[in-house]
Enzyme design. Structure first.
Site, mmCIF file in Angstrom:
data_model
loop_
_atom_site.group_PDB
_atom_site.id
_atom_site.type_symbol
_atom_site.label_atom_id
_atom_site.label_comp_id
_atom_site.label_asym_id
_atom_site.label_seq_id
_atom_site.Cartn_x
_atom_site.Cartn_y
_atom_site.Cartn_z
ATOM 1 N NE ARG A 40 -2.721 0.719 3.539
ATOM 2 C CZ ARG A 40 -2.500 1.580 4.525
ATOM 3 N NH1 ARG A 40 -2.483 2.891 4.295
ATOM 4 N NH2 ARG A 40 -2.263 1.145 5.744
ATOM 5 C CE1 TYR A 93 -16.415 9.385 -17.304
ATOM 6 C CE2 TYR A 93 -14.981 9.703 -15.397
ATOM 7 C CZ TYR A 93 -15.857 8.913 -16.128
ATOM 8 O OH TYR A 93 -16.162 7.649 -15.693
ATOM 9 C CG ASP A 165 -8.452 13.867 -17.092
ATOM 10 O OD1 ASP A 165 -7.647 13.224 -17.801
ATOM 11 O OD2 ASP A 165 -9.487 13.367 -16.624
ATOM 12 C CE LYS A 190 -11.296 5.530 -19.693
ATOM 13 N NZ LYS A 190 -11.148 5.694 -18.256
#
Length: 376
Positions: A40, A93, A165, A190
């Protein structure tokens, strides 16, 4: 074993790392980055991926996360706290909008959406408690291109951080940090990974202080990426430049085809000379325009249904940027959370289809589109 030098990084599929003794544990805390303790907090696979993306974006460092959404969350929480205010480009988005409006507002962070026509003059929107502006290099789904350098100057004038972004453009086309942005985020899911088999995100920072804050948020909130996902994304990243060339070439060919088709009412693609930001996109994208476009057929859901059913090789899949082409329906998927009024205002009507153009042969894609459009 010390003589083994694999050409490809091994997968460190472990949740925890062992220490030799207490001295080794103290070294972990006193010399960060020299060893690992808990996945983590960090793992060789995720660190390799972060380092490679950071090199492409030319930041001071990057933090990979479990998804594109967790990357946005990490960036926002690194900068803002309860009582602060975020500006966000109105055309963005739908998931980003939902995170800001539905979740961050619950913990005391206010959000204001800035229309595209006002995005470069923020004076009327900025408050004393405003801390950041979130925008996309290329907006989802109607591919409006923002002038990142101009936007960065506007943000700096108001003393707020610009978070870009860059998912649609990728660092192959545009490097927002070099144009003045403070942080860059990607949905690695993506183009960076590129094969529709990874869910991941990344935040790339321009300052060490922001990097440490993002890292702290990732670790504390448990937004970490798994080792296997990190390894798989790093493998996909190796072909990013090649893929973006083919995505961009195919998309331009298909945009030109759709633009002249009698069943298509409008095409949004910055590679078309008619696009309002065509010249900006050409300069900012180094002569390429990416693989995303949208087009509108008859504004009837049943017309869209007939088109989708008729496609033989292009699936209706509500994501994007894989090597295989796909179409999506923004009004019913990515921008479903927006009100009907806001969707209409932005032009996301019933006939708008988003097309993620893959790396297949353009002629094959056009043949499939041709026979499907005949059914509209």
């Amino acid at each position: 074993m010390s003589n083994i030098h694999p050409k490809t990084s091994p997968i460190y599929q472990t949740s925890v790392f062992a220490f030799e003794d207490l001295n080794a544990l103290e070294t972990y805390f006193s010399e960060p980055g020299q060893s690992y303790m808990y996945t983590r907090y960090g793992n060789p696979n995720t660190d390799e991926l972060a380092g490679k993306i950071n090199a492409l974006e030319q930041g001071v460092g990057a933090v990979v996360t479990s998804s594109g959404m967790s990357a946005i969350l990490a960036a926002a929480l690194a900068i803002c706290k309860a009582g602060d205010h975020i500006l966000c480009a109105e055309e963005i988005y739908g998931g980003s909008s939902a995170l800001l409006s539905q979740e961050l507002t619950r913990i005391g962070i206010e959000v204001t959406y800035v229309p595209m026509e006002e995005i470069y003059d923020l004076r009327q929107h900025v408050r004393p408690e405003t801390k950041m502006l979130l925008a996309e290099t290329m907006s989802n789904p109607l591919i409006q291109v923002l002038d990142v350098e101009r936007l960065a100057n506007a943000a700096k004038q108001q003393g707020i951080k610009l978070v870009i972004d860059n998912t649609f453009a990728t660092p192959v086309l545009t490097q927002p940090l070099l144009l003045g942005a403070d942080l860059v985020i990607h949905s690695i899911t993506k183009y960076i990974s590129g094969h529709s088999d990874v869910t991941a995100g990344v935040v790339v920072c321009s300052t060490e202080s922001d990097l440490q804050r993002v890292l702290k948020v990732m670790m504390t909130y448990g937004l970490n990426l798994s080792p296997f996902e990190g390894w798989l994304a790093a493998r996909g990243l190796k072909t990013l430049r090649l893929r973006m060339k083919q995505h961009s070439s195919n998309a331009l060919t298909i945009a030109n085809y759709l633009q002249q088709h009698p069943k298509v009412e409008k095409v949004w693609y910055p590679g078309l000379e008619e696009h309002p930001q065509h010249e900006l996109a050409k300069t900012q994208g180094r002569g390429a325009f990416g693989g995303m476009l949208s087009f509108r057929i008859k504004d009837e859901a049943e017309a869209v249904n007939r088109f989708m059913r008729a496609l033989k090789n292009i699936p209706f899949a509500p994501s994007l940027a894989g090597v295989d082409s796909s179409i999506s329906y923004p009004a019913g998927t990515s921008h479903r959370s927006l009100s009907n009024e806001l969707r209409e205002k932005q032009g996301i009507t019933a006939g708008v289809i988003r097309f993620s153009v893959g790396i297949e042969e353009a002629e094959e894609l056009i043949a499939d589109l041709e026979q499907a459009l005949a059914e509209v």
